[in-house]
Scaffold this motif. Structure first.
Motif, PDB file in Angstrom:
ATOM      1  N   ASP A 147       0.860  -1.311  -0.221  1.00  0.00           N
ATOM      2  CA  ASP A 147      -0.047   0.150  -0.129  1.00  0.00           C
ATOM      3  C   ASP A 147       0.844   1.243  -0.071  1.00  0.00           C
ATOM      4  O   ASP A 147       0.587   2.323  -0.506  1.00  0.00           O
ATOM      5  N   SER A 148       1.928   1.295   0.679  1.00  0.00           N
ATOM      6  CA  SER A 148       2.748   2.229   0.965  1.00  0.00           C
ATOM      7  C   SER A 148       3.546   2.766  -0.423  1.00  0.00           C
ATOM      8  O   SER A 148       3.593   3.743  -0.845  1.00  0.00           O
ATOM      9  N   ALA A 149       3.851   1.486  -1.275  1.00  0.00           N
ATOM     10  CA  ALA A 149       4.297   1.862  -2.747  1.00  0.00           C
ATOM     11  C   ALA A 149       3.714   2.528  -3.526  1.00  0.00           C
ATOM     12  O   ALA A 149       4.008   3.516  -4.194  1.00  0.00           O
ATOM     13  N   LYS A 150       2.148   2.174  -3.347  1.00  0.00           N
ATOM     14  CA  LYS A 150       1.129   2.896  -4.139  1.00  0.00           C
ATOM     15  C   LYS A 150       1.250   4.092  -3.760  1.00  0.00           C
ATOM     16  O   LYS A 150       0.778   5.232  -4.566  1.00  0.00           O
ATOM     17  N   THR A 151       0.934   4.275  -2.501  1.00  0.00           N
ATOM     18  CA  THR A 151       0.948   5.842  -2.186  1.00  0.00           C
ATOM     19  C   THR A 151       2.099   6.686  -2.590  1.00  0.00           C
ATOM     20  O   THR A 151       1.971   7.925  -3.086  1.00  0.00           O
ATOM     21  N   ALA A 152       3.126   6.298  -2.466  1.00  0.00           N
ATOM     22  CA  ALA A 152       4.258   6.982  -2.916  1.00  0.00           C
ATOM     23  C   ALA A 152       4.102   7.474  -4.461  1.00  0.00           C
ATOM     24  O   ALA A 152       4.529   8.450  -4.792  1.00  0.00           O
ATOM     25  N   GLU A 153       3.549   6.560  -5.346  1.00  0.00           N
ATOM     26  CA  GLU A 153       3.440   6.807  -6.629  1.00  0.00           C
ATOM     27  C   GLU A 153       2.408   8.086  -6.867  1.00  0.00           C
ATOM     28  O   GLU A 153       2.613   8.988  -7.714  1.00  0.00           O
ATOM     29  N   LEU A 154       1.528   8.215  -5.889  1.00  0.00           N
ATOM     30  CA  LEU A 154       0.637   9.550  -5.884  1.00  0.00           C
ATOM     31  C   LEU A 154       1.518  10.707  -5.907  1.00  0.00           C
ATOM     32  O   LEU A 154       1.042  11.725  -6.519  1.00  0.00           O
ATOM     33  N   PHE A 155       2.544  10.563  -4.980  1.00  0.00           N
ATOM     34  CA  PHE A 155       3.292  11.872  -4.910  1.00  0.00           C
ATOM     35  C   PHE A 155       4.567  11.922  -5.807  1.00  0.00           C
ATOM     36  O   PHE A 155       5.845  12.685  -5.415  1.00  0.00           O
ATOM     37  N   ASP A 156       4.511  11.086  -7.037  1.00  0.00           N
ATOM     38  CA  ASP A 156       5.677  10.968  -7.986  1.00  0.00           C
ATOM     39  C   ASP A 156       7.010  10.457  -7.445  1.00  0.00           C
ATOM     40  O   ASP A 156       7.889  11.119  -7.638  1.00  0.00           O
ATOM     41  N   ILE A 157       7.007   9.751  -6.098  1.00  0.00           N
ATOM     42  CA  ILE A 157       8.033   9.160  -5.828  1.00  0.00           C
ATOM     43  C   ILE A 157       8.118   7.766  -6.283  1.00  0.00           C
ATOM     44  O   ILE A 157       7.317   6.831  -6.207  1.00  0.00           O
ATOM     45  N   GLU A 158       9.272   7.432  -6.748  1.00  0.00           N
ATOM     46  CA  GLU A 158       9.639   6.236  -7.307  1.00  0.00           C
ATOM     47  C   GLU A 158       9.771   5.000  -6.095  1.00  0.00           C
ATOM     48  O   GLU A 158      10.654   5.252  -5.455  1.00  0.00           O
ATOM     49  N   PRO A 159       8.770   3.988  -5.994  1.00  0.00           N
ATOM     50  CA  PRO A 159       9.040   3.308  -4.700  1.00  0.00           C
ATOM     51  C   PRO A 159       9.932   2.267  -4.670  1.00  0.00           C
ATOM     52  O   PRO A 159       9.880   1.368  -5.580  1.00  0.00           O
ATOM     53  N   LYS A 160      10.948   2.724  -3.964  1.00  0.00           N
ATOM     54  CA  LYS A 160      11.888   1.515  -3.375  1.00  0.00           C
ATOM     55  C   LYS A 160      11.585   1.129  -1.990  1.00  0.00           C
ATOM     56  O   LYS A 160      12.236   2.111  -1.208  1.00  0.00           O
ATOM     57  N   VAL A 161      11.068   0.053  -1.619  1.00  0.00           N
ATOM     58  CA  VAL A 161      10.507   0.041  -0.536  1.00  0.00           C
ATOM     59  C   VAL A 161      11.464  -0.928   0.466  1.00  0.00           C
ATOM     60  O   VAL A 161      11.816  -1.947   0.118  1.00  0.00           O
ATOM     61  N   ALA A 162      11.913  -0.312   1.736  1.00  0.00           N
ATOM     62  CA  ALA A 162      12.816  -1.069   2.490  1.00  0.00           C
ATOM     63  C   ALA A 162      11.856  -1.453   3.890  1.00  0.00           C
ATOM     64  O   ALA A 162      11.412  -0.313   4.540  1.00  0.00           O
ATOM     65  N   LEU A 163      12.011  -2.644   4.032  1.00  0.00           N
ATOM     66  CA  LEU A 163      11.380  -2.961   5.586  1.00  0.00           C
ATOM     67  C   LEU A 163      12.402  -2.997   6.609  1.00  0.00           C
ATOM     68  O   LEU A 163      13.502  -3.678   6.370  1.00  0.00           O
ATOM     69  N   LEU A 164      12.253  -2.062   7.359  1.00  0.00           N
ATOM     70  CA  LEU A 164      13.338  -1.835   8.379  1.00  0.00           C
ATOM     71  C   LEU A 164      13.143  -2.686   9.688  1.00  0.00           C
ATOM     72  O   LEU A 164      12.421  -3.327   9.978  1.00  0.00           O
ATOM     73  N   SER A 165      14.338  -2.872  10.055  1.00  0.00           N
ATOM     74  CA  SER A 165      14.497  -3.790  11.266  1.00  0.00           C
ATOM     75  C   SER A 165      15.772  -3.229  12.351  1.00  0.00           C
ATOM     76  O   SER A 165      16.541  -2.342  11.636  1.00  0.00           O
TER      77      SER A 165
END
Length: 327
Positions: free
Chosen positions: A185-203
């Motif tokens: 869902d966050s990747a899709k939201t990023a695209e709304l703001f013209d952010i190329e989604p490169k998604v990091a799951l943090l730990s």
């Protein structure tokens, strides 16, 4: 193009109706007047016309061109009550529905569910629960999404830098499946703001550098997310420095296509997400815009009770833009 200029370009003169249940609040009225004047949104104000007009006049705002809907004199009231009872599937009688729908957030949510409006902005004087609960009960989450989540758009230096942080608002301790859904869902939201989604799951671990059930959850979530959305670049588990700094990424995760270049940061649970975005906001001078609710069938946005008029204005623009995501 500056972020909000880009969003305004997408929504201007599209007559997107956004409902504001807290229509006597001066912050809401000020933002609604701006949105209307700039032809970005068609505000729909909920409440007594007399009370709204009086509150607007105190701000020097005329309500002549606003659509105002009074729950006490709504010509589709019976239809709304019937629709609510059907949607709740036996969890509310007609009598209970008539009482519940006098609550402005439930009323506003039903307007959106029925297609009278396309989204809702609330929370200036109501808690997150008061805003989100009706949305979860009525609008509900999209197919394949088990829970809604809250993302923050983090912006610094007139859009030279913009990132998405999530979930920083809703889910206290998501499962691996829920975390994977949040990532997609966050990747899709990023695209709304013209952010190329490169998604990091943090730990607190990068690629097995530490062993713990918390690490295993993030690694499992990464694999699930990749299967759910193979079209996106998603990687984990990654420590924040490995996700953000290319030199560290070369040392800790040299084969990753996300490490060192991440634009979307998915926190493993709410505590770290909430702390993380506030550190970036206060120490890093990022503007934190949100929370932006993700995963709902129609957009509902939750303001902070400490929000100012500018916050209402910006979140309303985002909400209007979200209505275009599925069109």
């Amino acid at each position: 193009m500056e972020l909000f200029d880009s969003l305004k370009f997408k929504i201007v003169r599209r007559n997107i109706k956004i409902v504001f249940p807290e229509a006597t609040d001066p912050r809401i009225l000020g933002a609604a007047a701006r949105l209307k004047a700039e032809e970005l949104v068609e505000p729909v104000l909920i409440g007594s016309k007399e009370e709204i007009t009086k509150a607007a006049a105190a701000r020097g705002i005329t309500t002549e061109n606003f659509e105002i809907i009074d729950p006490d004199n709504f010509d589709r009231w019976d239809e709304m009550v019937e629709s609510f009872v059907e949607r709740r599937k036996g969890k509310a009688t007609k009598e209970q529905a008539e009482k519940i729908l006098k609550d402005v957030n439930y009323f506003g949510t039903m307007l959106t569910y029925m297609g009278i409006t396309e989204g809702m902005v609330s929370g200036a004087i109501h808690s997150t629960g008061d805003t989100v609960r009706p949305a979860l009960q009525i609008i509900k989450t999209k197919p394949g999404v088990s829970r809604t989540s809250g993302a923050f758009l983090m912006v610094r230096g007139r859009d030279q830098e913009k990132y998405l942080f999530s979930d920083c608002a809703i889910n206290v301790n998501p499962t691996a499946q829920e975390l994977a859904e949040i990532a997609v869902d966050s990747a899709k939201t990023a695209e709304l703001f013209d952010i190329e989604p490169k998604v990091a799951l943090l730990s607190f671990s990068t690629k097995g550098s530490a062993k713990a059930p918390e690490v295993d959850k993030v690694a499992e979530a990464t694999e699930i997310a990749r299967k759910l959305a193979p079209e996106y670049q998603i990687d984990g588990e990654l420590q924040f420095d490995a996700a953000y700094i290319s030199a560290v990424a070369q040392l800790k995760a040299p084969e990753s296509k996300v490490a060192g270049e991440a634009t979307v940061f998915v926190f493993p649970e709410l505590q770290s997400g909430n702390i993380g975005y506030k550190i970036a906001q206060r120490f890093g001078n990022f503007e934190a815009i949100g929370p932006i609710l993700q995963g709902l069938n129609k957009p509902v946005s939750d303001l902070s009770r400490g929000a100012n008029e500018e916050d209402v204005y910006k979140l309303s623009i985002i909400t209007a833009a979200q209505t275009l995501m599925e069109k």
